[in-house]
Enzyme design. Structure first.
Site, PDB file in Angstrom:
ATOM      1  N   GLY A 107      -5.696 -17.840 -33.958  1.00 26.97           N
ATOM      2  CA  GLY A 107      -4.622 -18.675 -33.413  1.00 26.97           C
ATOM      3  C   GLY A 107      -4.871 -19.112 -31.982  1.00 26.97           C
ATOM      4  O   GLY A 107      -4.388 -20.166 -31.552  1.00 26.97           O
ATOM      5  N   GLY A 124      -2.840 -14.749 -34.130  1.00 29.95           N
ATOM      6  CA  GLY A 124      -1.452 -14.533 -34.526  1.00 29.95           C
ATOM      7  C   GLY A 124      -1.147 -13.048 -34.628  1.00 29.95           C
ATOM      8  O   GLY A 124      -2.045 -12.223 -34.757  1.00 29.95           O
ATOM      9  N   ASP A 126      -7.788 -20.543 -40.516  1.00 29.04           N
ATOM     10  CA  ASP A 126      -6.783 -21.609 -40.593  1.00 29.04           C
ATOM     11  C   ASP A 126      -6.767 -22.412 -39.291  1.00 29.04           C
ATOM     12  O   ASP A 126      -7.808 -22.741 -38.755  1.00 29.04           O
ATOM     13  CB  ASP A 126      -5.418 -21.026 -40.971  1.00 29.04           C
ATOM     14  CG  ASP A 126      -4.877 -20.021 -39.954  1.00 29.04           C
ATOM     15  OD1 ASP A 126      -5.676 -19.399 -39.222  1.00 29.04           O
ATOM     16  OD2 ASP A 126      -3.638 -19.848 -39.883  1.00 29.04           O
TER      17      ASP A 126
END
Length: 348
Positions: free
Chosen positions: A116, A66, A147
């Site tokens: 990401g 990201g 994440d």
């Protein structure tokens, strides 16, 4: 103005998504994820699209993750905070949509694939790694957490290698990515263009079993990659040390082992934010038997709480903004971090 994502539909049922921010190693923004999600929804219903290729522009890699600089702006700006949360929601929804997509998606994981970029490609049906692949979940380096559903896919890796990858932010190459079940096949990068050319020469709209035919074609261009990476070679040590249920116990276990691997691993972990380490281990333990979607939903809650945490901004400052790599985290020692604080990261 350059378009950050390029979409194309070729004859014979092939469509391509190309991430197009090569100078930023195709780092993801909301303005990239939203069109990707919308286009995939459109193509899922389109009978003229049978197979999708997902790749990145430029020689450096598929996707470095990201756009961290944008998230950093959320520090003292409520609008930027809300936009950051919109980014996470769109990112996680897109990752989940790809994982449940009914048509084959070929993800070409050449060069850097991190954060990401891992999330975007993890759910693709056919994931190709090359001799240039550098794969990592590096969020621990910026006072954040792994994440994009990492509590799901890192728990799919053999033994406790997922915990090792999360807590160390280690960069791994093709053999380890395959071993960790984060990719499906190895292809020398010189073979991708010929593979793509043959793929586009075939008529996929008339193919009755697209997945099977695609598997057969891939076999022509992929090869075995038997080089033992750091995970496989050190599997027994990783399992011994990372099976513990607290970060302190993991560190203690590593400290008692005088092997070079254990000592280097211990030093690497102790460089990270104590809060990030504790939240991440808790995240992986809680995510053990959850679905990919459920882990993404938990990630959204944790991400929101990290964006309210000083450690995240200090980590980003030290690595991305000032680049001094000297973060001063709020808690210096693992023992200083209150359990109540760690629990609060899992509450919306």
């Amino acid at each position: 103005m350059m378009t950050n994502v390029l979409f194309s539909v070729h004859n014979q049922g092939i469509a391509t998504i190309k991430l197009n921010r090569p100078k930023a190693i195709n780092s993801l923004t909301y303005d990239m994820l939203s069109p990707i999600h919308n286009k995939l929804k459109e193509w899922e219903q389109d009978p003229s699209v049978s197979v999708i290729i997902l790749k990145g522009e430029g020689p450096k890699g598929f996707c470095a993750g990201g756009d961290i600089k944008t998230l950093y702006q959320a520090k003292e700006n409520p609008d930027a905070f809300n936009k950051a949360m919109e980014f996470f929601k769109k990112e996680y929804d897109t990752d989940a949509f790809i994982a449940n997509f009914s048509k084959p998606i070929i993800a070409y994981l050449d060069g850097i694939v991190m954060g990401g970029g891992v999330g975007l490609s993890y759910g693709a049906s056919h994931r190709i790694v090359t001799e240039k692949t550098k794969w990592a979940m590096p969020e621990m380096n910026i006072g954040f957490f792994p994440d994009v559903g990492a509590a799901y896919f890192l728990n799919q890796a053999p033994g406790f290698t997922g915990r090792y990858l999360a807590l160390t932010s280690s960069i791994i190459t093709a053999s380890d990515v395959l071993y960790a079940k984060a990719a499906d096949v190895y292809m020398n990068s010189s073979q991708f263009e010929p593979f793509q050319a043959e793929l586009k020469s075939m008529n996929w709209t008339e193919e009755s079993n697209v997945h099977q035919k695609l598997d057969e074609l891939l076999k022509k261009y992929t090869s075995e990659h038997d080089d033992n990476g750091i995970l496989q070679v050190n599997q027994a040590l990783i399992d011994k040390h990372f099976s513990h249920e607290t970060v302190e116990q993991i560190i203690e276990s590593l400290a008692s082992d005088h092997s070079e691997f254990a000592q280097k691993t211990k030093e690497t972990i102790l460089e990270k934010s104590p809060v990030s380490l504790k939240v991440t281990l808790a995240q992986l333990i809680k995510g053990k038997n959850k679905s990919f979607r459920a882990c993404l939903d938990t990630d959204f809650i944790i991400a929101r709480n990290f964006l309210k945490s000083d450690d995240f901004y200090e980590g980003v400052r030290s690595v991305v903004i000032d680049k001094d790599k000297q973060p001063v985290y709020k808690y210096q020692q693992l023992a200083d971090v209150p359990d109540s604080l760690i629990k609060s990261f899992f509450i919306l």
